[in-house]
Motif scaffolding. Structure first.
Motif, mmCIF file in Angstrom:
data_model
loop_
_atom_site.group_PDB
_atom_site.id
_atom_site.type_symbol
_atom_site.label_atom_id
_atom_site.label_comp_id
_atom_site.label_asym_id
_atom_site.label_seq_id
_atom_site.Cartn_x
_atom_site.Cartn_y
_atom_site.Cartn_z
ATOM 1 N N ALA A 158 -19.102 -8.153 -20.672
ATOM 2 C CA ALA A 158 -19.516 -7.988 -21.720
ATOM 3 C C ALA A 158 -20.846 -7.886 -22.010
ATOM 4 N N ILE A 159 -21.810 -8.216 -21.302
ATOM 5 C CA ILE A 159 -23.218 -8.065 -21.337
ATOM 6 C C ILE A 159 -23.473 -6.580 -21.122
ATOM 7 N N PHE A 160 -22.728 -5.850 -20.280
ATOM 8 C CA PHE A 160 -23.057 -4.657 -20.375
ATOM 9 C C PHE A 160 -22.782 -3.659 -21.501
ATOM 10 N N GLU A 161 -21.982 -4.155 -22.518
ATOM 11 C CA GLU A 161 -21.554 -3.464 -23.491
ATOM 12 C C GLU A 161 -22.880 -3.566 -24.709
ATOM 13 N N LEU A 162 -24.149 -4.237 -24.005
ATOM 14 C CA LEU A 162 -25.267 -3.992 -24.986
ATOM 15 C C LEU A 162 -25.555 -3.000 -25.442
ATOM 16 N N PRO A 163 -25.693 -1.688 -24.848
ATOM 17 C CA PRO A 163 -26.184 -0.529 -25.790
ATOM 18 C C PRO A 163 -25.235 -0.012 -26.676
ATOM 19 N N SER A 210 -14.283 -19.737 -12.706
ATOM 20 C CA SER A 210 -15.629 -19.357 -12.390
ATOM 21 C C SER A 210 -15.837 -17.805 -12.122
ATOM 22 N N VAL A 211 -15.033 -17.422 -11.366
ATOM 23 C CA VAL A 211 -14.532 -15.675 -10.917
ATOM 24 C C VAL A 211 -14.463 -15.145 -12.369
ATOM 25 N N ALA A 212 -13.515 -15.515 -12.865
ATOM 26 C CA ALA A 212 -13.271 -14.855 -14.192
ATOM 27 C C ALA A 212 -14.368 -14.779 -15.202
ATOM 28 N N THR A 213 -15.023 -15.783 -15.733
ATOM 29 C CA THR A 213 -15.950 -16.238 -16.387
ATOM 30 C C THR A 213 -17.084 -15.048 -16.153
ATOM 31 N N LEU A 214 -17.729 -15.150 -14.857
ATOM 32 C CA LEU A 214 -18.729 -14.565 -14.512
ATOM 33 C C LEU A 214 -18.354 -13.144 -14.503
#
Length: 292
Positions: free
Chosen positions: A208-213, A198-202
């Motif tokens: 990864a989401i912050f790589e959106l730009p 859970s910790v690793a996935t979150l």
């Protein structure tokens, strides 16, 4: 032999030569990619080895940190709650649920897997650098100039995302899930594999989401994504961000939800600005091309 046949033979030899040259170039590129991947793998192995031998600090402080009431996030929440008079619900002083191991080799496997995961995280900037070194020779001068900060920006966004996921998303999610109960007869006894997963996935998903730009920049350069499309879909993005914030926050109050959702809103708006800048440069280049 007729002149036509000689011409056909010459053309055939030329085409064969081009094919052989292309095949050699392709395999040369594969060999070059292999070298870059080997160097990146060596860096990951070095970081993983260091993490394996310093595992006491890694496990007690880093991995188990979000499960301890003394974790930095919980202490800051208590101070903020006290300052703004939000009540005792905002201050987290206990994380219920006993963490156990149910497999013979569970703890040894955990040590290897967690050391490897953190080794990959630490080696991620160097992996990006090797990817850049591989791609750089194939770029034109203007493309190379516009993408010169790729490694720095991608690494910084990933690190910021990891920090946000580890200090905000992961602890709030762990607190919420640990306190969630559908019946008082059911006691939460959590396996160490489930907790670590859970910790690793979150944490990794947030990174990864912050790589959106960066993703939007690449898609915009390819002409797939436009700022107009992202502005039109902003309402859907807002709903998704609020849903994520509602799930991971321990209480349904607005300040807590905004704490989680605001960076995601900012990230989406930054992606729109990045896409707009790419589109502006592309239109300027097209205008100059047709003018000449």
């Amino acid at each position: 032999m007729s002149k036509a046949r000689k011409t056909d033979l010459v053309e055939s030899i030329k085409e064969k030569g081009k094919t052989i040259e292309a095949e050699m170039s392709f395999f040369d590129h594969l060999a070059e990619l292999r070298i870059h991947l080997i160097r990146a793998s060596i860096a990951v192995i070095v970081f993983t080895t260091v993490c394996f031998f310093y595992y006491d600090f890694l496990f007690d402080t880093i991995i188990m940190g979000p499960h301890k009431p003394s974790f930095w996030t919980y202490r800051m929440m208590c101070k903020v709650g006290e300052y703004f008079n939000m009540g005792p619900d905002f201050c987290i002083t206990n994380i219920p649920g006993k963490i156990i191991n149910t497999e013979m080799a569970g703890q040894f496997t955990l040590q290897i897997n967690s050391a490897l995961m953190i080794g990959v995280i630490l080696g991620f900037p160097y992996l990006l650098w090797e990817v850049w070194l591989f791609v750089k020779p194939a770029l034109k001068d203007n493309e190379r100039k516009s993408a010169s900060g790729f490694v720095f920006y991608a690494s910084m966004l990933f690190i910021i995302g990891l920090m946000f996921g580890y200090f905000i998303v992961a602890p709030l999610s762990i607190n919420f899930l640990s306190n969630y109960s559908i019946s008082p007869d059911i006691e939460n006894t959590i396996t160490i594999d489930s907790y670590f997963s859970s910790v690793a996935t979150l944490t990794l998903c947030t990174g990864a989401i912050f790589e959106l730009p960066i993703v939007i920049y690449i898609l915009s350069r390819l002409g797939i994504m436009t700022p107009k499309f992202m502005r039109e879909k902003r309402r859907y993005a807002v709903v998704i961000i609020l849903l994520i914030a509602a799930i991971v926050t321990p209480t349904p109050d607005v300040p807590t939800m905004l704490t989680v959702s605001f960076p995601l809103f900012l990230l989406y708006e930054l992606s729109i600005a990045v896409s707009g800048r790419v589109e502006k440069k592309r239109k300027k280049a097209e205008k100059e091309f047709y003018a000449n």
